[in-house]
Structures are given as C-alpha cells and as structure tokens.
Design a protein around this motif. Structure first.
Motif, PDB file in Angstrom:
ATOM      1  N   SER A 110      -9.032  -1.546 -10.246  1.00  0.00           N
ATOM      2  CA  SER A 110      -8.534  -1.914 -11.576  1.00  0.00           C
ATOM      3  C   SER A 110      -7.520  -3.051 -11.497  1.00  0.00           C
ATOM      4  O   SER A 110      -7.531  -3.968 -12.329  1.00  0.00           O
ATOM      5  CB  SER A 110      -7.886  -0.692 -12.250  1.00  0.00           C
ATOM      6  OG  SER A 110      -8.816   0.358 -12.377  1.00  0.00           O
ATOM      7  N   ILE A 111      -6.651  -2.985 -10.478  1.00  0.00           N
ATOM      8  CA  ILE A 111      -5.601  -4.007 -10.349  1.00  0.00           C
ATOM      9  C   ILE A 111      -6.134  -5.290  -9.724  1.00  0.00           C
ATOM     10  O   ILE A 111      -5.960  -6.394 -10.271  1.00  0.00           O
ATOM     11  CB  ILE A 111      -4.431  -3.465  -9.507  1.00  0.00           C
ATOM     12  CG1 ILE A 111      -3.776  -2.272 -10.211  1.00  0.00           C
ATOM     13  CG2 ILE A 111      -3.387  -4.564  -9.259  1.00  0.00           C
ATOM     14  CD1 ILE A 111      -2.750  -1.555  -9.362  1.00  0.00           C
ATOM     15  N   LEU A 112      -6.800  -5.149  -8.557  1.00  0.00           N
ATOM     16  CA  LEU A 112      -7.172  -6.316  -7.756  1.00  0.00           C
ATOM     17  C   LEU A 112      -8.514  -6.930  -8.135  1.00  0.00           C
ATOM     18  O   LEU A 112      -8.675  -8.154  -8.041  1.00  0.00           O
ATOM     19  CB  LEU A 112      -7.188  -5.941  -6.269  1.00  0.00           C
ATOM     20  CG  LEU A 112      -5.845  -5.518  -5.665  1.00  0.00           C
ATOM     21  CD1 LEU A 112      -6.023  -5.115  -4.209  1.00  0.00           C
ATOM     22  CD2 LEU A 112      -4.821  -6.646  -5.777  1.00  0.00           C
ATOM     23  N   ASP A 113      -9.475  -6.104  -8.523  1.00  0.00           N
ATOM     24  CA  ASP A 113     -10.828  -6.619  -8.740  1.00  0.00           C
ATOM     25  C   ASP A 113     -11.190  -6.819 -10.205  1.00  0.00           C
ATOM     26  O   ASP A 113     -12.238  -7.397 -10.511  1.00  0.00           O
ATOM     27  CB  ASP A 113     -11.856  -5.676  -8.094  1.00  0.00           C
ATOM     28  CG  ASP A 113     -11.760  -5.696  -6.578  1.00  0.00           C
ATOM     29  OD1 ASP A 113     -11.110  -6.608  -6.042  1.00  0.00           O
ATOM     30  OD2 ASP A 113     -12.325  -4.790  -5.927  1.00  0.00           O
ATOM     31  N   VAL A 114     -10.348  -6.311 -11.096  1.00  0.00           N
ATOM     32  CA  VAL A 114     -10.600  -6.498 -12.527  1.00  0.00           C
ATOM     33  C   VAL A 114      -9.441  -7.260 -13.174  1.00  0.00           C
ATOM     34  O   VAL A 114      -9.625  -8.347 -13.728  1.00  0.00           O
ATOM     35  CB  VAL A 114     -10.820  -5.148 -13.248  1.00  0.00           C
ATOM     36  CG1 VAL A 114     -11.017  -5.380 -14.751  1.00  0.00           C
ATOM     37  CG2 VAL A 114     -12.015  -4.406 -12.670  1.00  0.00           C
ATOM     38  N   GLY A 115      -8.243  -6.696 -13.093  1.00  0.00           N
ATOM     39  CA  GLY A 115      -7.090  -7.297 -13.756  1.00  0.00           C
ATOM     40  C   GLY A 115      -6.719  -8.666 -13.216  1.00  0.00           C
ATOM     41  O   GLY A 115      -6.543  -9.624 -13.991  1.00  0.00           O
TER      42      GLY A 115
END
Length: 241
Positions: A102-107
């Motif tokens: 969620s943090i590294l690969d999307v956000g």
C-alpha cells in the motif's frame, strides 16, 4: 560509442531478465511447501517499485527504451512473486506485506507520477524521476540486508538464494558500465552500489555455504545412525558399545 552502449544495454537487458527470474526456484519451493517459511516479501515489494519507476523513466526519457522494456518485464515478474507470497504467507506476514504494498507499490508511485506531471516539465521531470529511481534502486539492492543478517546469525545460506545474489552482482556491474558509456549518473550510482552489495552477498555465501553443508551432512548421518540403531537387536547394540 553509441553502438557499444546499445550492445551493452542489450546484454544488460538479458542479465536483468535472468535476475528477475532468479526467484523462480525460491517460489517453486514456497508453492511446494505451501509456506513462505523464513523468506521475506520486502525484496520483491521494493523491486516492484524500483522497476515501475525505471519503466516510467525509460518512457519519458528519449532514447531510453532499453531501460523501460526490461523494467516492464520486472514489473510483471514481481506481481507474480508478490501474489504467490500473499497466497502462502502467514496472517502476520500477509498483513505486513499488504502494508508495504500500500505504501511503496501503490501510494508512492501514484504520488510520484502526479507530482512530476503536475509540477514539473521536460528535463526537470526526467531528473526528478531519475533521482527517485536511483534512490529506490539502492533500496532494492540493499533489501537483502535482512537476509544477510540471517545468514550471519544462523551461519546458513538457506534463506539467501545464490542466483538472486549472483544476478544482483552481475546486473549491477553491466548497468554500471552502460551508465558510464551513456554518462547517466542516475543509473551509474545505484548500480555501482548494487555491484558492491552483490559482491558482499557472494562473499557471505562463499563463507557460510560449506559449514551449512557439513552441518546438514552430520545431521543426516546422525539420523541414519539413530534409525539404524532402532532396527538393530539389543544384543548387537550392546556388542558395538
């Protein structure tokens, strides 16, 4: 010089594909055992982000199609690996992996694209993505540090796949040479670090590989002796004693 950099780039593409395919053996083991065991998802999460940003960099920078094509393949590969990891991970590991995704690969990629397209233009946009890609490339190459710690602690290379370390080393060296030919510091700095970190991983593998084998052999011998003694008559055991 242009022809040489093209051929080096093609070689770099081939080696990068092998690097992206290196975890296949690890995931075959995970699928077979239906467990992620002590493996961690962070290297694959970081590699996805790194590949995504370099694909973007290769698309927006003129003449950098060799960078975008191989990293596009990397994006697809990491999607498969992460999906398999989520399938066979424990609840705790799955939750941690989802948070990292969620943090590294999307956000992070979404924010990077929005900011660079809305606030930056031309060469400034390319440089900004280059800086981000370089930083994340370093993270990708450093992500196996956790596995290296496990190797030193357990004195076993079981959870640091040799081929992944080998292709990190080889990939870093080839792309460092390509970056030197192209005078592209965004590619050169992180791949130079990747080359060094890959070398360290190979040294650790060389140091701890043999002790691990001996330990396994001793354990196997002990089990065979124990199993044999269970099937021997009591009188025979007494004689050998």
């Amino acid at each position: 010089m242009a022809a040489l950099s093209f051929y080096v780039g093609v070689i770099g593409n081939f080696i990068s594909v092998l690097m992206f395919l290196a975890p296949v053996y690890t995931f075959a083991r995970i699928v077979k055992n239906r467990s992620t065991e002590e493996f961690t998802s962070l290297p694959y999460v970081c590699t996805f982000l790194n590949s995504f940003l370099w694909t973007y960099y290769g698309i927006i920078k003129p003449g950098a199609y060799l960078v975008s094509t191989v990293n596009g393949f990397g994006v697809l590969s990491e999607i498969v690996y992460i999906s398999l990891f989520l399938t066979y991970a424990t609840a705790n590991k799955r939750a941690n992996t989802v948070i990292w995704i969620s943090i590294l690969d999307v956000g992070f990629p979404a924010a990077a694209i929005l900011v660079t397209w809305l606030a930056l233009k031309g060469d400034t946009r390319i440089s900004a993505i280059g800086f981000l890609g370089a930083g994340l490339n370093i993270i990708m190459y450093a992500s196996p540090l956790a596995a290296m710690k496990t190797v030193v602690t357990t004195k076993s290379v079981e959870y640091m796949p040799f081929w992944l370390s080998f292709f990190f080393f080889l990939n870093g060296g080839v792309w460092l040479f390509y970056a030197w030919l192209e005078q592209d510091y965004f590619l050169g700095v992180p791949n130079g670090m990747g080359f060094l970190l890959g070398a360290v991983q190979l040294v650790l593998y060389w140091i701890y590989k043999k002790p691990a084998k001996k330990e396994d052999k001793s354990l196997s011998s002990a089990l065979l002796v124990e199993e044999g003694s269970e099937h021997e008559p009591i009188t025979s055991s007494a004689c050998t004693a």
